[in-house]
Design a protein around this motif. Structure first.
Motif, short mmCIF file in Angstrom:
data_model
loop_
_atom_site.label_atom_id
_atom_site.label_comp_id
_atom_site.label_asym_id
_atom_site.label_seq_id
_atom_site.Cartn_x
_atom_site.Cartn_y
_atom_site.Cartn_z
N UNK A 226 0.79 -1.22 0.00
CA UNK A 226 0.00 0.00 0.00
C UNK A 226 0.82 1.27 0.00
N UNK A 227 2.12 1.18 0.28
CA UNK A 227 2.96 2.38 0.26
C UNK A 227 3.10 2.89 -1.18
N UNK A 228 3.17 4.21 -1.31
CA UNK A 228 3.25 4.83 -2.62
C UNK A 228 4.65 4.67 -3.20
N UNK A 229 4.69 4.48 -4.52
CA UNK A 229 5.96 4.33 -5.24
C UNK A 229 6.00 5.35 -6.37
N UNK A 230 7.14 6.02 -6.51
CA UNK A 230 7.36 6.97 -7.59
C UNK A 230 8.48 6.43 -8.47
N UNK A 231 8.21 6.35 -9.77
CA UNK A 231 9.17 5.77 -10.71
C UNK A 231 9.51 6.81 -11.77
N UNK A 232 10.80 7.09 -11.92
CA UNK A 232 11.27 8.09 -12.87
C UNK A 232 12.29 7.47 -13.81
N UNK A 233 12.08 7.67 -15.12
CA UNK A 233 13.06 7.21 -16.11
C UNK A 233 13.16 8.24 -17.22
N UNK A 234 14.15 8.07 -18.08
CA UNK A 234 14.46 9.08 -19.09
C UNK A 234 13.35 9.24 -20.12
N UNK A 235 12.48 8.25 -20.27
CA UNK A 235 11.43 8.33 -21.28
C UNK A 235 10.29 9.27 -20.93
N UNK A 236 10.13 9.61 -19.64
CA UNK A 236 9.04 10.46 -19.19
C UNK A 236 9.58 11.64 -18.40
N UNK A 237 9.02 12.81 -18.66
CA UNK A 237 9.45 14.01 -17.94
C UNK A 237 8.95 13.96 -16.50
N UNK A 238 7.69 13.61 -16.32
CA UNK A 238 7.11 13.50 -14.98
C UNK A 238 7.10 12.04 -14.55
N UNK A 239 7.19 11.76 -13.25
CA UNK A 239 7.29 10.38 -12.79
C UNK A 239 5.97 9.63 -12.88
N UNK A 240 6.07 8.30 -12.95
CA UNK A 240 4.92 7.41 -12.85
C UNK A 240 4.72 7.03 -11.38
N UNK A 241 3.49 6.62 -11.06
CA UNK A 241 3.18 6.29 -9.67
C UNK A 241 2.53 4.91 -9.58
N UNK A 242 2.64 4.33 -8.41
CA UNK A 242 2.05 3.03 -8.15
C UNK A 242 2.03 2.76 -6.66
N UNK A 243 1.70 1.52 -6.29
CA UNK A 243 1.65 1.12 -4.88
C UNK A 243 2.35 -0.23 -4.71
N UNK A 244 2.93 -0.41 -3.53
CA UNK A 244 3.57 -1.68 -3.21
C UNK A 244 2.51 -2.77 -3.08
N UNK A 245 2.74 -3.90 -3.75
CA UNK A 245 1.81 -5.03 -3.68
C UNK A 245 2.35 -6.11 -2.75
N UNK A 246 3.61 -6.48 -2.93
CA UNK A 246 4.18 -7.56 -2.12
C UNK A 246 5.69 -7.43 -2.11
N UNK A 247 6.30 -8.08 -1.11
CA UNK A 247 7.75 -8.12 -0.97
C UNK A 247 8.19 -9.58 -1.06
N UNK A 248 9.19 -9.85 -1.87
CA UNK A 248 9.66 -11.21 -2.03
C UNK A 248 10.29 -11.72 -0.73
N UNK A 249 10.05 -12.98 -0.38
CA UNK A 249 10.69 -13.54 0.83
C UNK A 249 12.12 -14.01 0.57
N UNK A 250 12.58 -13.91 -0.67
CA UNK A 250 13.89 -14.44 -1.04
C UNK A 250 14.87 -13.32 -1.37
N UNK A 251 16.14 -13.60 -1.15
CA UNK A 251 17.22 -12.69 -1.53
C UNK A 251 17.86 -13.24 -2.80
N UNK A 252 18.02 -12.38 -3.79
CA UNK A 252 18.64 -12.80 -5.04
C UNK A 252 20.08 -13.23 -4.77
N UNK A 253 20.43 -14.43 -5.23
CA UNK A 253 21.75 -14.98 -4.93
C UNK A 253 22.86 -14.19 -5.61
N UNK A 254 22.56 -13.58 -6.75
CA UNK A 254 23.61 -12.87 -7.49
C UNK A 254 23.80 -11.45 -6.99
#
Length: 378
Positions: A226-254
């Protein structure tokens, strides 16, 4: 100024405490399906090409599989055997007690039930093929039950009659799209030999996107759905927004990072799968916070200081900056620049040195600003 020192006022603003990390746009959960070969065989025809729009149930390609022909041939033979065993059972039942013994009738019934069970097993295998191929569901009215007999049917005596595909040992299998969307990738061509389990196509809905943010393990405890997320990349001048859905229980080995899956509002702008950029997961938000640019803060060994412009800066023949001890707080982004919260030591409206203020700090270290400027009592 000749030293090139820039200044900025002490302001009040909204402090957003956030976790900064790299994010990547990906297809949402369940919005993409990889179509694999259920049998080894040869690709005879490809109906949809990469980039084509498809609806659920549309044919994608046709596969020639000898093993499937054997299954369908076995299904046809099993259906014929069921009819034969049923006719034999009915004839023996009508002659029971006359010329046929009760034991012979029971054996005929057992043979008929065994034939029904064999056909049911084969039909289940063919049904699995239909589900794997994502074929449109058959008309429920075609599902029947062999209920003719001298006693109630047992569960093993129920079966689905073979479809038109299972008659004659046809080796051709048409694979269909399991959802509405587009053909995202095609890995094979006509005439190519494939093995069972080999990926053939990927079908997905490009309108159902999500954002994967990779954070450090020590930040996981601060992230909640439910926490708000702001995503910014070079393709858009203004950021995109979303919400946290889930957190993975695993740590990426690499990378030793943890994946956080978030929504990405499709109403904002068009995004493309694979787009990478900077993401912020907002942990807390506080309004009316006193803050200054991060470049104004300097560490003096035992405390943080800023250089505050004298109130009579414009009237004095010489330019004076006063050294002021401050107590700092959290860091944030505000107005497109990195800002630092001030807990004590400054008031809104005062002006501090920012860019190239290290020149003043160097002068302070060389004791060129004078004792009056270097001393300050809080």
């Amino acid at each position: 100024m000749r030293l090139g020192v820039e200044v900025a006022p002490v302001t009040r603003g909204t402090l957003r405490e956030a976790i900064e990390a790299q994010g990547r746009v990906e297809l949402g959960f369940g919005s993409a399906v990889c179509i694999s070969a259920p049998f080894s065989g040869i690709v005879r025809h490809i109906t949809r090409q990469e980039g084509d729009s498809v609806r659920r149930g549309d044919p994608l390609l046709e596969l020639e599989a000898p093993e499937l022909a054997n299954w369908r041939g076995d299904g046809r033979k099993a259906a014929q055997l069921v009819q034969l065993r049923r006719a034999q059972m009915e004839r023996f039942t009508s002659l029971k007690g006359l010329t046929i013994s009760a034991r012979t009738v029971d054996e005929a019934i057992a043979q008929w039930e065994q034939a029904c069970l064999t056909q049911w097993i084969i039909q289940e295998k063919l049904n699995w093929v239909s589900r794997t191929a994502a074929q449109p569901e058959d008309d429920p009215s075609r599902t029947t039950q062999l209920g003719v007999g001298p006693r109630p049917m047992s569960a093993s005596s129920q079966f689905l009659p073979p479809s038109e595909h299972s008659s004659g040992g046809d080796p051709l299998l048409s694979l269909h799209s399991p959802l509405d969307g587009r053909v995202l990738s095609c890995f094979v061509g006509p005439g190519q030999h494939v093995v069972a389990g080999q990926p053939l196509m990927t079908v997905g809905d490009p309108n159902q996107l999500m954002l994967t943010v990779w954070i450090r393990p020590e930040d996981v405890s601060r992230v909640r759905p439910g926490q708000q997320v702001i995503f910014q990349h070079s393709g858009h001048v203004t950021p995109d927004r979303g919400e946290v859905v889930a957190v993975s229980p695993l740590i990426d080995e690499r990378t030793r990072l943890v994946a956080v899956w978030t929504t990405l509002d499709p109403a904002e702008k068009e995004n493309h799968v694979g787009t990478a950029g900077r993401a912020e997961i907002l942990i807390a938000e506080e309004r009316d916070v006193i803050m200054v640019p991060e470049s104004a803060i300097h560490w003096e060994g035992d405390c943080f200081v800023v250089f505050v412009r004298d109130l009579d800066f414009d009237q004095l023949p010489y330019k004076v900056f006063h050294v002021r001890k401050v107590r700092i707080g959290r860091k944030t982004w505000h107005g497109g620049q990195e800002m630092r919260e001030i807990l004590a030591g400054l008031l809104p409206g005062e002006v501090v040195a920012t860019t190239r203020s290290f020149v003043l700090r160097g002068a302070l270290l060389e004791e060129r600003l004078g004792a009056g400027c270097a001393e300050h009592n809080d």
